[in-house]
Motif scaffolding. Structure first.
Motif, PDB file in Angstrom:
ATOM      1  N   GLY A   1      -6.929  15.481   0.210  1.00  0.00           N
ATOM      2  CA  GLY A   1      -7.622  15.918   1.413  1.00  0.00           C
ATOM      3  C   GLY A   1      -7.401  15.036   2.613  1.00  0.00           C
ATOM      4  O   GLY A   1      -7.952  15.285   3.687  1.00  0.00           O
ATOM      5  N   ALA A   2      -6.566  13.996   2.473  1.00  0.00           N
ATOM      6  CA  ALA A   2      -6.330  13.083   3.595  1.00  0.00           C
ATOM      7  C   ALA A   2      -5.354  13.670   4.609  1.00  0.00           C
ATOM      8  O   ALA A   2      -5.238  13.166   5.729  1.00  0.00           O
ATOM      9  N   GLY A   3      -4.649  14.729   4.221  1.00  0.00           N
ATOM     10  CA  GLY A   3      -3.670  15.315   5.127  1.00  0.00           C
ATOM     11  C   GLY A   3      -2.544  14.342   5.411  1.00  0.00           C
ATOM     12  O   GLY A   3      -2.033  13.677   4.505  1.00  0.00           O
ATOM     13  N   ASP A   4      -2.176  14.241   6.701  1.00  0.00           N
ATOM     14  CA  ASP A   4      -1.082  13.335   7.056  1.00  0.00           C
ATOM     15  C   ASP A   4      -1.580  11.960   7.491  1.00  0.00           C
ATOM     16  O   ASP A   4      -0.819  11.131   7.982  1.00  0.00           O
ATOM     17  N   ARG A   5      -2.889  11.692   7.302  1.00  0.00           N
ATOM     18  CA  ARG A   5      -3.420  10.374   7.663  1.00  0.00           C
ATOM     19  C   ARG A   5      -3.073   9.347   6.596  1.00  0.00           C
ATOM     20  O   ARG A   5      -3.047   9.647   5.405  1.00  0.00           O
ATOM     21  N   GLU A   6      -2.854   8.146   7.039  1.00  0.00           N
ATOM     22  CA  GLU A   6      -2.568   7.062   6.106  1.00  0.00           C
ATOM     23  C   GLU A   6      -3.868   6.608   5.451  1.00  0.00           C
ATOM     24  O   GLU A   6      -4.856   6.313   6.127  1.00  0.00           O
ATOM     25  N   SER A   7      -3.882   6.550   4.146  1.00  0.00           N
ATOM     26  CA  SER A   7      -5.091   6.161   3.422  1.00  0.00           C
ATOM     27  C   SER A   7      -5.187   4.648   3.333  1.00  0.00           C
ATOM     28  O   SER A   7      -4.166   3.949   3.281  1.00  0.00           O
ATOM     29  N   PRO A   8      -6.397   4.097   3.316  1.00  0.00           N
ATOM     30  CA  PRO A   8      -6.565   2.643   3.186  1.00  0.00           C
ATOM     31  C   PRO A   8      -5.983   2.137   1.867  1.00  0.00           C
ATOM     32  O   PRO A   8      -5.892   2.881   0.877  1.00  0.00           O
ATOM     33  N   ASP A   9      -5.611   0.898   1.850  1.00  0.00           N
ATOM     34  CA  ASP A   9      -5.100   0.272   0.636  1.00  0.00           C
ATOM     35  C   ASP A   9      -6.182   0.291  -0.450  1.00  0.00           C
ATOM     36  O   ASP A   9      -7.330  -0.104  -0.209  1.00  0.00           O
ATOM     37  N   LYS A  10      -5.831   0.761  -1.636  1.00  0.00           N
ATOM     38  CA  LYS A  10      -6.818   0.937  -2.701  1.00  0.00           C
ATOM     39  C   LYS A  10      -7.403  -0.384  -3.160  1.00  0.00           C
ATOM     40  O   LYS A  10      -8.616  -0.498  -3.395  1.00  0.00           O
ATOM     41  N   MET A  11      -6.562  -1.399  -3.302  1.00  0.00           N
ATOM     42  CA  MET A  11      -7.059  -2.706  -3.738  1.00  0.00           C
ATOM     43  C   MET A  11      -8.045  -3.282  -2.728  1.00  0.00           C
ATOM     44  O   MET A  11      -9.082  -3.851  -3.096  1.00  0.00           O
ATOM     45  N   ALA A  12      -7.707  -3.108  -1.440  1.00  0.00           N
ATOM     46  CA  ALA A  12      -8.599  -3.624  -0.396  1.00  0.00           C
ATOM     47  C   ALA A  12      -9.934  -2.881  -0.402  1.00  0.00           C
ATOM     48  O   ALA A  12     -11.000  -3.486  -0.212  1.00  0.00           O
ATOM     49  N   LEU A  13      -9.869  -1.566  -0.615  1.00  0.00           N
ATOM     50  CA  LEU A  13     -11.110  -0.783  -0.689  1.00  0.00           C
ATOM     51  C   LEU A  13     -11.991  -1.252  -1.844  1.00  0.00           C
ATOM     52  O   LEU A  13     -13.198  -1.466  -1.680  1.00  0.00           O
ATOM     53  N   ILE A  14     -11.396  -1.404  -3.012  1.00  0.00           N
ATOM     54  CA  ILE A  14     -12.158  -1.842  -4.182  1.00  0.00           C
ATOM     55  C   ILE A  14     -12.821  -3.191  -3.906  1.00  0.00           C
ATOM     56  O   ILE A  14     -14.012  -3.396  -4.204  1.00  0.00           O
TER      57      ILE A  14
ATOM     58  N   VAL B   1     -12.148   2.813   7.266  1.00  0.00           N
ATOM     59  CA  VAL B   1     -12.249   4.283   7.199  1.00  0.00           C
ATOM     60  C   VAL B   1     -12.897   4.762   8.504  1.00  0.00           C
ATOM     61  O   VAL B   1     -14.070   5.154   8.532  1.00  0.00           O
ATOM     62  N   PRO B   2     -12.155   4.724   9.620  1.00  0.00           N
ATOM     63  CA  PRO B   2     -12.765   5.019  10.924  1.00  0.00           C
ATOM     64  C   PRO B   2     -13.232   6.463  11.061  1.00  0.00           C
ATOM     65  O   PRO B   2     -14.211   6.738  11.764  1.00  0.00           O
ATOM     66  N   GLU B   3     -12.543   7.388  10.424  1.00  0.00           N
ATOM     67  CA  GLU B   3     -12.943   8.791  10.485  1.00  0.00           C
ATOM     68  C   GLU B   3     -13.825   9.099   9.283  1.00  0.00           C
ATOM     69  O   GLU B   3     -13.375   9.619   8.258  1.00  0.00           O
ATOM     70  N   SER B   4     -15.090   8.746   9.403  1.00  0.00           N
ATOM     71  CA  SER B   4     -16.018   8.891   8.270  1.00  0.00           C
ATOM     72  C   SER B   4     -17.374   9.374   8.761  1.00  0.00           C
ATOM     73  O   SER B   4     -17.703   9.285   9.941  1.00  0.00           O
ATOM     74  N   THR B   5     -18.162   9.891   7.821  1.00  0.00           N
ATOM     75  CA  THR B   5     -19.496  10.385   8.142  1.00  0.00           C
ATOM     76  C   THR B   5     -20.363  10.325   6.893  1.00  0.00           C
ATOM     77  O   THR B   5     -19.849  10.335   5.772  1.00  0.00           O
ATOM     78  N   HIS B   6     -21.662  10.242   7.084  1.00  0.00           N
ATOM     79  CA  HIS B   6     -22.598  10.474   5.975  1.00  0.00           C
ATOM     80  C   HIS B   6     -23.743  11.348   6.487  1.00  0.00           C
ATOM     81  O   HIS B   6     -24.906  11.155   6.175  1.00  0.00           O
TER      82      HIS B   6
END
Length: 763
Positions: A717-730, A751-756
């Protein structure tokens, strides 16, 4: 098992329900102004419901009440009051989505017949016995199934003494019902709460393939497929349309009634279906039923197609040379026809009354004789030309005798009988003139007399006493235990993450497989740290392969978003956790899963907010989990989203599309909001919100309630956006759970394009 064929009609208001009854519906489903999934319909009051039940039963027609939304914890008090009233009517069934409500109905209101809503997304052989265990006597299948799949499920239903419903006419959702969160994510208007804003009918910026309504699908109609559905073993033919008016309902139901009766009598289809085009329609398709998913299922106009159909019919009859005048005259005639339909239906239902029955009570007493109660009921006859009157006499067992202390007098009688008014009867007269003063009988006999009266007024059924739900015990998690971090992956290469984290790692299994696929059996056996994560939709062979994975791997624990897999996991003795797409929003849903199927824990729905979550009571020895980072799924479909957006060289979806297609694109609505369309290999076409779900607030707010928080590292679902590094996220999420609050700011930057927003708005 019943053997008749049921024609089940929609009823959005009183006139539509009357129209369905007079048109020959075997049953009508309708909703009150609360707890139903069509809050845009006019709906009815409780008093109207009782009158409608009485009217329908005069025509040998049943009434089913829709309670088909997910229920919030704080609503059960009001809901129980309603159920206490419903059990003392002659209502024929309730239609339910929420598993907590299924639990409450089966346990505390066993006299109410339970029907599983299409919102439960029922599409495989394990889900029918799952719902049967929860008390459902009939199941409404997902609308996306084809005839072969329906036939197979009808065999399963028969084995479990369960009736099957199939939608045969009306609006189609392009998304799987119960799994559409399109307007919930943006505005809190959840389809699971009856507030769908119909994003699939919206206009979007013109797509590459030249469409302005790329998600708008034609209306469903199996008008010419009825013999095949009868042969398949379908019991109930259900028509959609609770936001439609009386003329629509009457036209459609009358057409289907004639088609069904004609076929049963002659063995042939006798109706041409042209009347269906004279009321609202978006043109018709039976492509799901035929299993032929093609571009012709879409129509680039969500409004009434009646005029367009008329023009197309004229062209077919007279050729392309028809004049503008001919078209104008035909369209004018269509308007005349529609007005005549409205007038005709109004005339047919004018004599149908749902007014309360007038009730007269006359008491009389004499010494050494019983206390007598003469009960007279009066109601208009079906043609309003006369009054139907009935009289019975009830008597006490004991004889009236003089008493200096107590007297069964006017005051004593009125105290106990003046409030006998209910939704069915209007007490117009309470006559106590023939009571003899100074006489009495044991007061318990007056209570008995009242109960006999109530039973008589309730068609001889003894009044069921009110139920109060016992207070739920709250079982806290072990003191001092911090929530654990878990993660969801779908790339086999990410299995290496097991080497750098102690948290649970869920492996997302596909929606589709090659027949006889054993790839994932071997993979999971080689990676025992991975916990299988089963998707919400598993149809036909894909369910068979998923079940084979379960049986051969026999993992110690799974997460499943599919109740069919849950049913078999329980039978195999495999511990299981309910995934977030099972839409659990209340304590009773958790109890239903634990007590019925030995569920070990559940992800709480991301649709509800902080206050709504706080009210949920954890069952004993049960884990509560929550996803704090994931793509926001708006809808998933069995149909292709690319045909109407960027185009596709294939005219229809074939078996290879599910397994091999991995396209992505986006569409933009007229407000400028962009939505990612994503199709993973072996996954269903899906649409995602432009923002990721990122909720770090819940860790500070409600860590005491949860055993674990999950992050989704699938990049779907990320489309063509670059996803954050998984290790850094963890690393940052682990820091956040360790109490390092600055990690929240770091994650917001990652994750600048985020919402809750869902956590703030709730349902």
């Amino acid at each position: 098992m019943k053997s008749k064929i049921e024609l089940l009609a929609p009823g959005g208001d009183v006139d539509a329900i009357k129209a369905a009854i007079i048109a020959g519906a075997d049953a009508v489903y309708c909703g009150l102004d609360t707890f139903n999934a069509r809050n845009r319909a006019a709906n009815i009051s409780f008093d109207q419901l009782v009158g409608i039940i009485r009217l329908a039963h005069q025509y040998d027609c049943q009434i089913f009440l829709t309670l088909n939304i997910v229920i919030l914890e704080q609503e059960f008090k009001t809901l129980i009051k309603l159920l206490n009233k419903l059990v003392n009517t002659t209502l024929d069934g309730v239609i339910v989505q929420d598993m907590g409500l299924l639990y409450v109905l089966r346990k505390h209101f066993p006299t109410l017949d339970i029907h599983a809503s299409t919102q439960l997304t029922t599409h495989n052989a394990g889900q029918i016995p799952f719902l049967k265990t929860l008390g459902a006597t009939r199941v409404n299948l997902s609308r996306e199934l084809n005839l072969r799949e329906i036939t197979a499920l009808a065999t399963v239903a028969k084995e479990h003494d369960t009736l099957l419903e199939v939608f045969v006419h009306g609006s189609l959702c392009v998304a799987f019902s119960g799994l559409c969160y399109s307007t919930s994510a943006s505005a809190g208007n959840s389809g699971n709460r009856g507030r769908c804003s119909q994003a699939c009918r919206e206009e979007y910026e013109t797509t590459e393939s030249g469409n302005n309504f790329p998600l708008n699908i034609k209306d469903n109609s199996a008008f010419f497929d009825l013999p095949k559905l009868i042969d398949a073993g379908v019991y109930s033919f259900k028509v959609e349309g609770r936001i439609k008016g009386a003329s629509y309902v009457h036209t459609v139901i009358d057409s289907f009634r004639k088609q069904i009766d004609g076929y049963i009598e002659t063995g042939e289809l006798t109706q041409d279906g042209e009347r269906l085009y004279k009321v609202f329609n978006r043109d018709f398709t039976n492509a799901f039923l035929r299993g032929d998913l093609n571009q012709s299922m879409f129509i680039d106009n969500p409004r009434d197609n009646s005029k367009n159909h008329l023009v197309d019919k004229l062209k077919a009859e007279k050729g392309e040379s028809i004049s503008v005048v001919q078209i104008h005259d035909a369209q004018q005639q269509l308007q005349v026809d529609k007005k005549q339909i409205n007038a005709s239906v109004d005339d047919k239902i004018a004599h149908l009354s749902i007014e309360k029955i007038k009730l007269k009570l006359t008491f009389a007493s004499e010494q050494e004789k019983p206390l007598t109660l003469t009960v007279t009921t009066e109601q208009n006859s079906s043609d309003l030309s006369d009054i139907d009157s009935k009289t019975i006499v009830l008597s006490s067992t004991s004889l009236m005798r003089p008493s200096e202390k107590l007297s069964v007098d006017q005051e004593a009688i009125e105290k106990r009988f003046k409030n006998i008014n209910n939704a069915n009867y209007d007490l117009v007269e309470l006559n106590t003139q023939d009571l003899t003063d100074g006489m009495s009988i044991p007061y318990r006999e007056i209570t008995t007399l009242k109960n006999e009266l109530l039973a008589y007024l309730n068609d001889g059924i003894e009044v069921i006493p009110e139920v109060e739900l016992p207070k739920l015990a709250r079982h806290p998690k072990p003191e001092g235990q911090k929530p654990a971090l878990s993660m969801l992956i779908c790339d086999e290469a990410d299995a290496d993450l097991a080497n750098i984290t102690d948290g649970d790692i869920y492996f997302k299994l596909p929606d589709a497989y090659k027949r006889g696929c054993t790839k994932y059996v071997d993979f999971l056996q080689q990676n025992p740290r991975l916990i299988p994560w089963f998707p919400p939709v598993l149809i036909g062979k894909d369910y068979d392969v998923a079940l084979n994975i379960l049986e051969h791997v026999k993992p110690p624990l799974i997460v499943t978003n599919n109740t069919g897999i849950a049913y078999h996991a329980n039978r195999l003795g495999i511990k299981w956790i309910a995934g977030p797409f099972l839409n659990t929003t209340n304590s009773y849903a958790l109890l239903a899963l634990q007590e019925g199927f030995e569920c070990s824990g559940a992800f709480i729905s991301n649709e509800i907010n902080r206050q709504q979550i706080m009210q949920i009571a954890r069952p004993n020895n049960f884990k509560m989990l929550y996803s704090i980072y994931h793509p926001i799924l708006l809808m998933a479909s069995r149909q292709c989203f690319f045909q109407q957006s960027v185009g596709c060289e294939k005219p229809r979806i074939d078996n290879g599309c599910m397994l091999s297609c991995d396209k992505s694109t986006s569409i933009k609505n007229l407000k400028g909001d962009s939505f990612a369309i994503d199709k993973q290999k072996a996954g269903y076409p899906s649409i995602y919100n432009q923002d990721q779900f990122l909720n770090t607030d819940i860790i500070e707010d409600l860590s005491h309630m949860f055993d674990g928080f999950m992050i989704d590292l699938t990049n779907i679902g990320a489309g063509d956006r670059e996803s954050p590094d998984k290790m850094a996220l963890i690393k940052q999420f682990e820091a956040l759970l360790d109490g390092q609050r600055n990690a929240s700011d770091t994650l917001a930057k990652m994750v600048p394009e985020s919402t809750h927003l869902q956590y703030q708005n709730g349902l």
